[in-house]
Design an enzyme around this catalytic site. Structure first.
Site, mmCIF file in Angstrom:
data_model
loop_
_atom_site.group_PDB
_atom_site.id
_atom_site.type_symbol
_atom_site.label_atom_id
_atom_site.label_comp_id
_atom_site.label_asym_id
_atom_site.label_seq_id
_atom_site.Cartn_x
_atom_site.Cartn_y
_atom_site.Cartn_z
ATOM 1 N N ASP A 47 -4.347 -12.294 2.846
ATOM 2 C CA ASP A 47 -5.799 -12.838 3.869
ATOM 3 C C ASP A 47 -6.507 -11.233 4.384
ATOM 4 O O ASP A 47 -7.924 -11.248 4.376
ATOM 5 C CB ASP A 47 -5.393 -13.625 5.008
ATOM 6 C CG ASP A 47 -4.695 -15.064 4.514
ATOM 7 O OD1 ASP A 47 -4.770 -15.266 3.552
ATOM 8 O OD2 ASP A 47 -4.926 -16.140 5.506
ATOM 9 N N LYS A 127 5.521 -1.793 -6.644
ATOM 10 C CA LYS A 127 4.871 -0.921 -5.094
ATOM 11 C C LYS A 127 6.024 -1.837 -4.173
ATOM 12 O O LYS A 127 5.563 -3.090 -3.371
ATOM 13 C CB LYS A 127 3.345 -1.613 -5.167
ATOM 14 C CG LYS A 127 3.292 -1.213 -3.503
ATOM 15 C CD LYS A 127 1.493 -1.566 -3.625
ATOM 16 C CE LYS A 127 0.546 -0.215 -2.943
ATOM 17 N NZ LYS A 127 0.508 -1.508 -0.913
ATOM 18 N N LYS A 286 -2.813 -6.275 -7.987
ATOM 19 C CA LYS A 286 -2.022 -6.829 -7.596
ATOM 20 C C LYS A 286 -2.429 -7.572 -8.422
ATOM 21 O O LYS A 286 -3.608 -7.593 -9.181
ATOM 22 C CB LYS A 286 -2.293 -6.232 -6.101
ATOM 23 C CG LYS A 286 -1.640 -5.207 -4.949
ATOM 24 C CD LYS A 286 -2.081 -5.952 -3.421
ATOM 25 C CE LYS A 286 -1.549 -5.128 -3.399
ATOM 26 N NZ LYS A 286 -1.413 -5.446 -1.564
HETATM 27 N N1 LIG Z 1 -1.559 -8.121 7.920
HETATM 28 C C1 LIG Z 1 -2.527 -7.951 8.318
HETATM 29 O O1 LIG Z 1 -3.166 -7.613 9.435
HETATM 30 C C2 LIG Z 1 -2.700 -6.396 7.795
HETATM 31 C C3 LIG Z 1 -3.772 -5.589 8.229
HETATM 32 C C4 LIG Z 1 -3.719 -4.101 7.851
HETATM 33 C C5 LIG Z 1 -2.803 -3.793 6.257
HETATM 34 N N2 LIG Z 1 -2.318 -4.553 5.675
HETATM 35 C C6 LIG Z 1 -1.186 -4.480 4.269
HETATM 36 O O2 LIG Z 1 -0.911 -2.828 4.350
HETATM 37 C C7 LIG Z 1 -1.382 -2.811 3.138
HETATM 38 C C8 LIG Z 1 -2.477 -1.339 2.732
HETATM 39 O O3 LIG Z 1 -1.765 -0.696 3.806
HETATM 40 P P1 LIG Z 1 -1.773 1.194 3.654
HETATM 41 O O4 LIG Z 1 -2.902 1.698 3.099
HETATM 42 O O5 LIG Z 1 -0.357 1.248 4.515
HETATM 43 O O6 LIG Z 1 -0.521 0.863 2.092
HETATM 44 P P2 LIG Z 1 -1.130 0.705 0.270
HETATM 45 O O7 LIG Z 1 -0.680 -0.468 0.014
HETATM 46 O O8 LIG Z 1 -2.031 1.238 0.402
HETATM 47 O O9 LIG Z 1 0.330 0.966 -0.340
HETATM 48 C C9 LIG Z 1 0.563 3.458 -0.151
HETATM 49 C C10 LIG Z 1 1.698 2.804 -0.124
HETATM 50 O O10 LIG Z 1 2.214 2.536 -0.875
HETATM 51 C C11 LIG Z 1 3.414 3.113 -0.541
HETATM 52 N N3 LIG Z 1 4.589 2.330 -1.807
HETATM 53 C C12 LIG Z 1 4.712 1.686 -1.786
HETATM 54 N N4 LIG Z 1 5.793 1.690 -3.415
HETATM 55 C C13 LIG Z 1 5.404 3.344 -3.803
HETATM 56 C C14 LIG Z 1 5.480 3.495 -4.982
HETATM 57 N N5 LIG Z 1 6.128 2.875 -6.402
HETATM 58 N N6 LIG Z 1 4.597 4.305 -5.627
HETATM 59 C C15 LIG Z 1 4.336 5.541 -4.372
HETATM 60 N N7 LIG Z 1 3.897 4.420 -2.816
HETATM 61 C C16 LIG Z 1 4.523 3.592 -2.950
HETATM 62 C C17 LIG Z 1 3.435 4.458 -0.195
HETATM 63 O O11 LIG Z 1 4.206 4.730 1.523
HETATM 64 C C18 LIG Z 1 2.102 4.630 0.120
HETATM 65 O O12 LIG Z 1 1.864 5.040 1.927
HETATM 66 C C19 LIG Z 1 -1.849 -3.810 2.829
HETATM 67 O O13 LIG Z 1 -0.935 -4.461 1.589
HETATM 68 C C20 LIG Z 1 -2.302 -4.477 3.023
HETATM 69 O O14 LIG Z 1 -1.653 -5.883 2.946
HETATM 70 C C21 LIG Z 1 -2.201 -5.669 6.215
#
Ligand SMILES: NC(=O)c1ccc[n+]([C@@H]2O[C@H](COP(=O)([O-])OP(=O)(O)OC[C@H]3O[C@@H](n4cnc5c(N)ncnc54)[C@H](O)[C@@H]3O)[C@@H](O)[C@H]2O)c1
Ligand SMILES: [Zn+2]
EC number: 6.5.1.2
Length: 630
Positions: A47, A127, A286
């Protein structure tokens, strides 16, 4: 700030994103992000990504939340320490189309450094959906803002192991919990794995569950270098993309929310570099399903401020583009009538541009229920082309309340005058915004508002008068049909606010962008609000006057209508510089591209900006040059 009530309603989709102002939407995203970073997400990741962030991207693509690492907030009280290595977020692709564009960019960069296309090496890894950390062998850090994080070495002191019992110091990775273990032992006490992961890191003592998960080596630090990989050439990636994704997604027994594709060649990585949010040599794919057939549970009429009746459609909860959709608007009753949008019907739902769920068509019609009377004032409804409308414009409670709330919402320099407050005022015979401005604390207290609330409300009214607001915003707040923010701004570029009510059809139709029909609607729409406008105007709102285009044109300076970018430290604040530039007809941008005419530099300018200017052939001038030219 958004009230808790609104946040709750958004969370449960009782309020949809299209009912929010851009600022409100941005605030909600921030609130959701901070809750997420603190280990207590209020909405699902899907979401967040597909509904809210996608809507923000659509409406305010330059919002800071989209341009930099999402802030971690204050969930870690420790002071921030410099990370041994910068940690960034990852750009996302939701379709093959976006992936193939990324491949094109790789190829282009490879050509620039003379790397043969068949020599490009790609790797794909799962990921991990955990909690990002960096292990330098001595300490463990959170990602923080990408440059500075918090020291959370205590997680290792608590016995956390590295995946595969590997040594410490393997760099970036994630704190994760085994999927099978979470489902078996933890799913009943934690809504999302994230809630549990956060509990491992928090300062407060570990729960028994957390201790056990660490001992069982179900909770682990997983350095990315230990991830299983797929690797191959771009040609192989193109040929077998679906297979690769399917294969990589199930490589590990941890939560995975996509596949990370990245370049292996070191020189190509250097060439592609990074922006403030992510590395250009890396992208996360994704999956995204954006159409669904959904059953309608109910259709309820709702009256808006203009009297139009909107069918609000309750749907069987459906996963769409990864998000659960429970409600959508049917736009107008024309659709209900013509296509049979009734209880039990099946509709095709899409998320246009991943944003607002939209009913595009009814696949299986059912008998419909067209209301005869307005749900608010009970007057007979009338069809106006596709729209079923309540024409009791002067006395329909929903319309009056809607208009008053709209005023405060558009003015956007006040708090507390949402629908709930306004409905209460309505119950005490308040029918117009000017009546609201005439209220004092005693009035509000007699209406049943608490003393403190009453004081706040009056303060907010005063604030809305004294805080400067653009004159076109003030005009738009009256909600005249066809006089949205954009049209009002345009209108005031040609006529002063005080002359607006004296304009005739021809004068408006003469302005670029105003068709005759629009002009007619505006002239007619202004008549009924003239008195209310004058009453409010007398409160002395601090209005910023829009400069007339004809005056701008007489501002015959060299930079008129030119596009510039400011960079470096200057003698005035950036904000003041920008405001002033705009006021004299200069267009200000933040990034350098071929469209820019000048880069204006102050002190301490990054080499990158200068290089960009060279690359795009943008002329460079100093702040002093700039000042002399205007
Ligand atoms: N539910 C909510 O309210 C809410 C709020 C904010 C963010 N989010 C979630 O957080 C995510 C975005 O946040 P983000 O910017 O922290 O993360 P991102 O999804 O942009 O991922 C970046 C991170 O992925 C990690 N990573 C995982 N597997 C990896 C791999 N195989 N190789 C390299 N790196 C890898 C690394 O730590 C990197 O910092 C989104 O998926 C979002 O849905 C959710
Ligand atoms: Zn009505």
């Amino acid at each position: 700030m958004l009230s808790q009530d609104i946040v709750d309603k958004l969370t449960h989709q009782e309020i949809l994103t299209d009912e929010l102002l851009d600022e409100e939407l941005a605030q909600f995203c921030q609130i959701a992000n901070l809750a997420y970073r603190a280990g207590k997400p209020i909405i699902s990741d899907q979401d967040y990504d597909f509904i809210y962030l996608a809507a923000l991207k659509d409406r305010d693509p330059n919002n800071l939340l989209l341009k930099s690492i999402e802030p971690e907030g204050w969930s870690f009280s420790e002071e921030k320490v410099l990370l041994p290595k910068e940690m960034l977020s990852i750009d996302k692709a939701y379709s093959w189309g976006e992936i193939s564009k990324w491949i094109e960019r790789l190829k282009k960069s490879a050509m620039q450094i003379g790397l043969g296309l068949s020599d490009i090496q790609i790797k794909a890894t799962p990921k991990l959906d955990g909690f990002a950390g960096f292990d330098d062998g001595n300490r463990l850090y959170t990602r923080g803002d990408g440059k500075k994080g918090s020291d959370i070495s205590r997680v290792f002191e608590r016995g956390l192991c590295v995946f595969n019992d590997a040594k410490r110091g393997l760099g970036a990775g994630e704190i994760v919990i085994k999927k099978s273990y979470f489902e078996k032992y933890l799913a009943h006490s934690f809504e999302y794995p994230r809630n549990f992961q956060a509990s491992l890191i928090k300062e407060k003592a570990l729960s028994e569950q957390a201790q056990k998960a660490i001992i069982d080596k179900a909770a682990l630090f997983f350095p990315f270098v230990q991830l299983p990989i797929w690797s191959g050439s771009t040609a192989e990636m193109v040929a077998k993309f679906d297979q690769i994704v399917a294969q990589v997604l199930v490589m590990v027994d941890f939560d995975v929310d996509g596949v990370v594709f990245e370049v292996i060649n070191a020189d190509l990585k250097t060439q592609m570099g990074a922006n403030r949010k992510f590395h250009r040599w890396q992208i996360a794919f994704k999956e995204n399903k954006d159409k669904a057939h959904v059953k309608v549970l109910s259709v309820t009429p709702q009256v808006g401020r203009s009297g139009k009746i909107t069918p609000v459609v309750e749907l069987e909860p459906t996963l769409l583009s990864g998000a659960t959709i429970v409600r959508a608007t049917g736009h107008h009753y024309g659709l209900v009538k013509e296509q049979g949008l009734g209880v039990g019907s099946v509709v095709e739902l899409t998320r246009s541009g991943l944003v607002i769920p939209k009913i595009i068509s009814v696949l299986k019609p059912m008998p419909v229920d067209i209301p005869d009377n307005c749900p608010s004032c009970s007057k007979l409804l009338v069809w106006e082309s596709d729209f079923l409308t309540c024409i009791n414009r002067k006395n329909c409670p929903a319309q009056i309340v809607g208009k008053m709330a709209y005023f405060f919402k558009i003015l956007a320099n006040n708090d507390g005058f949402g629908i709930v407050t306004i409905k209460k005022l309505y119950a005490y015979d308040i029918r117009s915004v000017s009546q609201i401005y005439a209220l004092n604390i005693e009035h509000l207290v007699t209406m049943g508002f608490g003393e403190k609330t009453s004081m706040n409300l009056i303060n907010q009214l005063n604030r809305s008068v004294s805080e400067q607001v653009e004159d076109w915003r003030f005009l738009a707040a009256f909600g005249v049909h066809r006089m949205g923010l954009g049209n009002c701004e345009n209108l005031l570029k040609f006529h002063y606010l005080n002359d607006i009510f004296n304009l005739n059809l021809e004068q408006i139709a003469n302005i670029d962008g105003f068709a005759e029909l629009t002009a007619q609607i505006i002239v007619q729409g202004l008549i009924p609000i003239a008195d209310e406008f004058n009453r409010l105007y007398r409160y002395g709102f601090n209005l910023e006057t829009t400069l007339l285009t004809k005056n701008l044109q007489t501002l015959a300076h060299e930079l008129f209508d030119k596009r510039i970018v400011f960079t470096g430290k200057m003698s005035y604040s950036r904000n003041d510089m920008k405001k002033h530039a705009k006021s004299i007809g200069i267009k200000v941008s933040i990034t350098i591209s071929a469209k820019i005419d000048y880069l204006v530099i102050g002190d301490k300018v990054g080499q990158k900006k200068i290089q960009d200017a060279e690359k795009f052939g943008v002329a460079v001038m100093t702040e002093a040059d700039y000042l002399s030219k205007i």
